[in-house]
Scaffold this motif. Structure first.
Motif, PDB file in Angstrom:
ATOM      1  N   ARG A  27      -0.502   0.861   9.750  1.00 37.96           N
ATOM      2  CA  ARG A  27      -0.795   1.500  10.910  1.00 37.96           C
ATOM      3  C   ARG A  27       0.636   1.467  11.750  1.00 37.96           C
ATOM      4  NH1 ARG A  27      -5.431  -1.756  13.078  1.00 37.96           N
ATOM      5  NH2 ARG A  27      -7.303  -0.597  12.171  1.00 37.96           N
ATOM      6  N   SER A  28       1.539   0.875  11.518  1.00 38.35           N
ATOM      7  CA  SER A  28       2.713   0.907  12.344  1.00 38.35           C
ATOM      8  C   SER A  28       3.559   1.940  11.696  1.00 38.35           C
ATOM      9  CB  SER A  28       3.367  -0.425  12.742  1.00 38.35           C
ATOM     10  OG  SER A  28       3.947  -0.875  11.413  1.00 38.35           O
ATOM     11  N   GLY A  29       3.421   2.182  10.426  1.00 40.86           N
ATOM     12  CA  GLY A  29       4.295   3.173   9.686  1.00 40.86           C
ATOM     13  C   GLY A  29       5.306   2.663   9.153  1.00 40.86           C
ATOM     14  N   ASN A  30       5.338   1.301   8.964  1.00 41.55           N
ATOM     15  CA  ASN A  30       6.356   0.569   8.570  1.00 41.55           C
ATOM     16  C   ASN A  30       5.806  -0.656   7.484  1.00 41.55           C
ATOM     17  OD1 ASN A  30       8.743  -1.002   7.477  1.00 41.55           O
ATOM     18  ND2 ASN A  30       9.664  -0.814   9.730  1.00 41.55           N
ATOM     19  N   LEU A  31       5.717  -0.363   6.437  1.00 44.08           N
ATOM     20  CA  LEU A  31       5.069  -1.132   5.337  1.00 44.08           C
ATOM     21  C   LEU A  31       5.786  -1.848   4.092  1.00 44.08           C
ATOM     22  CD1 LEU A  31       2.036  -1.854   4.414  1.00 44.08           C
ATOM     23  CD2 LEU A  31       1.979   0.306   2.993  1.00 44.08           C
ATOM     24  N   LYS A  32       5.963  -3.181   4.342  1.00 42.77           N
ATOM     25  CA  LYS A  32       6.864  -3.921   3.704  1.00 42.77           C
ATOM     26  C   LYS A  32       6.172  -4.745   2.534  1.00 42.77           C
ATOM     27  CE  LYS A  32      10.696  -4.581   6.990  1.00 42.77           C
ATOM     28  NZ  LYS A  32      10.043  -4.519   8.164  1.00 42.77           N
ATOM     29  N   PHE A  33       6.484  -4.802   1.227  1.00 36.55           N
ATOM     30  CA  PHE A  33       5.745  -5.675   0.292  1.00 36.55           C
ATOM     31  C   PHE A  33       6.401  -5.894  -0.947  1.00 36.55           C
ATOM     32  CE2 PHE A  33       5.436  -0.893   0.115  1.00 36.55           C
ATOM     33  CZ  PHE A  33       5.715  -0.633  -1.167  1.00 36.55           C
ATOM     34  N   THR A  34       5.998  -6.898  -1.625  1.00 32.10           N
ATOM     35  CA  THR A  34       6.604  -7.023  -2.997  1.00 32.10           C
ATOM     36  C   THR A  34       6.004  -6.801  -4.057  1.00 32.10           C
ATOM     37  OG1 THR A  34       7.524  -9.040  -1.730  1.00 32.10           O
ATOM     38  CG2 THR A  34       7.624  -9.163  -4.120  1.00 32.10           C
ATOM     39  N   LEU A  35       6.667  -6.169  -5.173  1.00 33.67           N
ATOM     40  CA  LEU A  35       5.729  -5.610  -6.181  1.00 33.67           C
ATOM     41  C   LEU A  35       6.120  -6.688  -7.361  1.00 33.67           C
ATOM     42  CD1 LEU A  35       6.618  -1.713  -6.164  1.00 33.67           C
ATOM     43  CD2 LEU A  35       4.503  -2.897  -5.149  1.00 33.67           C
ATOM     44  N   HIS A  36       5.057  -6.793  -8.191  1.00 29.12           N
ATOM     45  CA  HIS A  36       5.199  -7.593  -9.316  1.00 29.12           C
ATOM     46  C   HIS A  36       4.541  -6.813 -10.565  1.00 29.12           C
ATOM     47  CE1 HIS A  36       5.891 -11.344  -7.100  1.00 29.12           C
ATOM     48  NE2 HIS A  36       4.996 -10.492  -6.185  1.00 29.12           N
ATOM     49  N   GLY A  37       5.405  -5.641 -10.941  1.00 26.10           N
ATOM     50  CA  GLY A  37       5.183  -4.748 -11.894  1.00 26.10           C
ATOM     51  C   GLY A  37       5.989  -5.069 -13.147  1.00 26.10           C
ATOM     52  N   LYS A  38       5.996  -4.355 -14.379  1.00 26.36           N
ATOM     53  CA  LYS A  38       6.910  -4.417 -15.160  1.00 26.36           C
ATOM     54  C   LYS A  38       8.167  -3.720 -15.036  1.00 26.36           C
ATOM     55  CE  LYS A  38       3.971  -5.258 -19.230  1.00 26.36           C
ATOM     56  NZ  LYS A  38       2.563  -4.884 -19.119  1.00 26.36           N
ATOM     57  N   LYS A  39       8.019  -2.514 -14.319  1.00 25.62           N
ATOM     58  CA  LYS A  39       9.281  -1.892 -14.018  1.00 25.62           C
ATOM     59  C   LYS A  39       9.854  -2.063 -12.688  1.00 25.62           C
ATOM     60  CE  LYS A  39       8.639   2.430 -17.014  1.00 25.62           C
ATOM     61  NZ  LYS A  39       7.122   2.276 -17.598  1.00 25.62           N
ATOM     62  N   LEU A  40       8.882  -1.929 -11.694  1.00 25.91           N
ATOM     63  CA  LEU A  40       9.246  -2.290 -10.523  1.00 25.91           C
ATOM     64  C   LEU A  40       8.886  -3.604  -9.964  1.00 25.91           C
ATOM     65  CD1 LEU A  40       7.438   1.022  -8.947  1.00 25.91           C
ATOM     66  CD2 LEU A  40       9.668   0.721  -9.716  1.00 25.91           C
ATOM     67  N   LYS A  41      10.001  -4.351  -9.441  1.00 28.85           N
ATOM     68  CA  LYS A  41       9.948  -5.656  -8.917  1.00 28.85           C
ATOM     69  C   LYS A  41      10.482  -5.797  -7.605  1.00 28.85           C
ATOM     70  CE  LYS A  41      10.247  -7.265 -13.971  1.00 28.85           C
ATOM     71  NZ  LYS A  41       9.037  -7.724 -14.233  1.00 28.85           N
ATOM     72  N   GLY A  42      10.023  -6.899  -6.750  1.00 26.15           N
ATOM     73  CA  GLY A  42      10.783  -6.969  -5.578  1.00 26.15           C
ATOM     74  C   GLY A  42      10.439  -6.346  -4.716  1.00 26.15           C
ATOM     75  N   GLU A  43      11.130  -6.478  -3.558  1.00 26.98           N
ATOM     76  CA  GLU A  43      10.639  -5.934  -1.949  1.00 26.98           C
ATOM     77  C   GLU A  43      10.808  -4.466  -1.999  1.00 26.98           C
ATOM     78  OE1 GLU A  43      12.429  -7.918   1.373  1.00 26.98           O
ATOM     79  OE2 GLU A  43      11.923  -9.979   0.502  1.00 26.98           O
ATOM     80  N   PHE A  44       9.881  -3.822  -1.312  1.00 21.36           N
ATOM     81  CA  PHE A  44      10.156  -2.436  -0.853  1.00 21.36           C
ATOM     82  C   PHE A  44       9.431  -2.148   0.305  1.00 21.36           C
ATOM     83  CE2 PHE A  44       9.991  -2.358  -5.749  1.00 21.36           C
ATOM     84  CZ  PHE A  44      10.483  -1.230  -6.025  1.00 21.36           C
ATOM     85  N   ALA A  45       9.945  -1.087   0.836  1.00 19.55           N
ATOM     86  CA  ALA A  45       9.205  -0.594   2.167  1.00 19.55           C
ATOM     87  C   ALA A  45       8.684   0.871   2.066  1.00 19.55           C
ATOM     88  CB  ALA A  45      10.326  -0.645   3.184  1.00 19.55           C
ATOM     89  N   LEU A  46       7.822   1.117   2.526  1.00 22.63           N
ATOM     90  CA  LEU A  46       7.245   2.469   2.794  1.00 22.63           C
ATOM     91  C   LEU A  46       7.470   2.638   4.452  1.00 22.63           C
ATOM     92  CD1 LEU A  46       4.088   2.933   0.817  1.00 22.63           C
ATOM     93  CD2 LEU A  46       6.012   4.534   0.923  1.00 22.63           C
ATOM     94  N   VAL A  47       8.195   3.720   4.863  1.00 23.96           N
ATOM     95  CA  VAL A  47       8.494   4.075   6.312  1.00 23.96           C
ATOM     96  C   VAL A  47       8.048   5.607   6.512  1.00 23.96           C
ATOM     97  CG1 VAL A  47      10.494   4.089   7.820  1.00 23.96           C
ATOM     98  CG2 VAL A  47      10.327   2.447   6.114  1.00 23.96           C
ATOM     99  N   LYS A  48       7.244   5.402   7.681  1.00 24.67           N
ATOM    100  CA  LYS A  48       6.675   6.811   7.874  1.00 24.67           C
ATOM    101  C   LYS A  48       7.595   7.428   8.840  1.00 24.67           C
ATOM    102  CE  LYS A  48       2.307   8.918   9.622  1.00 24.67           C
ATOM    103  NZ  LYS A  48       2.631   9.634  10.720  1.00 24.67           N
ATOM    104  N   LEU A  49       7.567   9.119   8.341  1.00 22.82           N
ATOM    105  CA  LEU A  49       8.718   9.642   9.076  1.00 22.82           C
ATOM    106  C   LEU A  49       7.848  10.550  10.349  1.00 22.82           C
ATOM    107  CD1 LEU A  49      10.614  11.686   6.181  1.00 22.82           C
ATOM    108  CD2 LEU A  49      11.339   9.943   7.637  1.00 22.82           C
ATOM    109  N   LYS A  50       8.378  10.623  11.315  1.00 22.67           N
ATOM    110  CA  LYS A  50       8.052  11.388  12.443  1.00 22.67           C
ATOM    111  C   LYS A  50       7.863  12.846  12.120  1.00 22.67           C
ATOM    112  CE  LYS A  50       8.420   8.576  16.746  1.00 22.67           C
ATOM    113  NZ  LYS A  50       9.483   7.773  16.544  1.00 22.67           N
ATOM    114  N   PRO A  51       6.582  13.527  12.313  1.00 24.95           N
ATOM    115  CA  PRO A  51       6.537  14.902  12.030  1.00 24.95           C
ATOM    116  C   PRO A  51       7.319  15.816  12.953  1.00 24.95           C
ATOM    117  CG  PRO A  51       4.566  14.179  12.858  1.00 24.95           C
ATOM    118  CD  PRO A  51       5.412  12.992  12.553  1.00 24.95           C
TER     119      PRO A  51
END
Ligand code: MN
Length: 211
Positions: free
Chosen positions: A126-150
């Motif tokens: 909702r706030s446009g700043n999504l932080k999460f930790t992935l547990h995949g085979k290739k992708l691991k650790g912390e990531f963020a998805l940050v929304k851009l203002k249009p």
């Protein structure tokens, strides 16, 4: 969360993609990255949230290098079952080939229990700043998805996918294409169809493809 847009775009009598339902709650939240050869080769990044997959099309694919800010265009929610989908989408919406590039589970960065994580992730979305930790085979650790203002006239769906600096981050160039086996179904198809450059020789796996 709703699958109305997902369903409206597809004819389930002609596509093998799942028609889908809202999934019930489980102990772990799933994520998947699908590599999709449509009109353009791209990656689809999906996070389970509230029984569906929140979805972003990432043209260049994810990166483990924190310097990369990968454009991620939010698209319609996909059904939970879509996390296992791979194969050929015939003529119609998204026509082409889909393969699973990475998958696993994910948590919020505090590694809360699923119920608390679900709350935190929804608030982040909702706030446009999504932080999460992935547990995949290739992708691991912390990531963020940050929304851009249009900016004026732009669609309001642009985000950036960014790796946080942690023990899984890399400092070398990261190219998701190089992390894909040459024997993947899409790469085999591309190898068969790259030559020769004669009229009608380059057959697309589908047409009118978009996301
Ligand atoms: Mn796609």
């Amino acid at each position: 969360m709703s699958l109305t847009r997902y369903k409206a775009k597809r004819n389930f009598s002609s596509t093998p993609e799942p028609e889908g339902k809202i999934a019930s709650k489980k102990a772990k939240l799933s994520f998947v990255v699908q590599r999709h050869k449509a009109s353009h080769l791209h990656y689809d990044f999906r996070l389970e949230m509230e029984g569906v997959l929140k979805s972003w099309a990432v043209p260049k694919g994810p990166s483990l290098n924190p310097k990369d800010k990968r454009l991620a265009m939010m698209v319609e929610d996909h059904p939970y079952d879509y996390k296992d989908f791979k194969g050929v989408i015939p003529e119609g919406y998204g026509a082409g080939i889909v393969e699973i590039w990475d998958k696993g589970y994910y948590t919020d960065i505090e590694n809360s229990d699923a119920a608390t994580a679900a709350k935190n992730l929804k608030a982040g979305l909702r706030s446009g700043n999504l932080k999460f930790t992935l547990h995949g085979k290739k992708l691991k650790g912390e990531f963020a998805l940050v929304k851009l203002k249009p900016r004026d006239g732009e669609k309001d769906n642009s985000w950036l996918l960014i790796k946080h600096n942690d023990e899984f981050a890399v400092s070398k160039n990261y190219d998701s294409e190089k992390e894909t086996p040459a024997t993947s179904p899409i790469n085999k198809w591309l190898a068969q169809n790259k030559t020769p450059q004669k009229k009608n020789s380059t057959k697309q796996p589908g047409q009118r493809a978009t996301k």
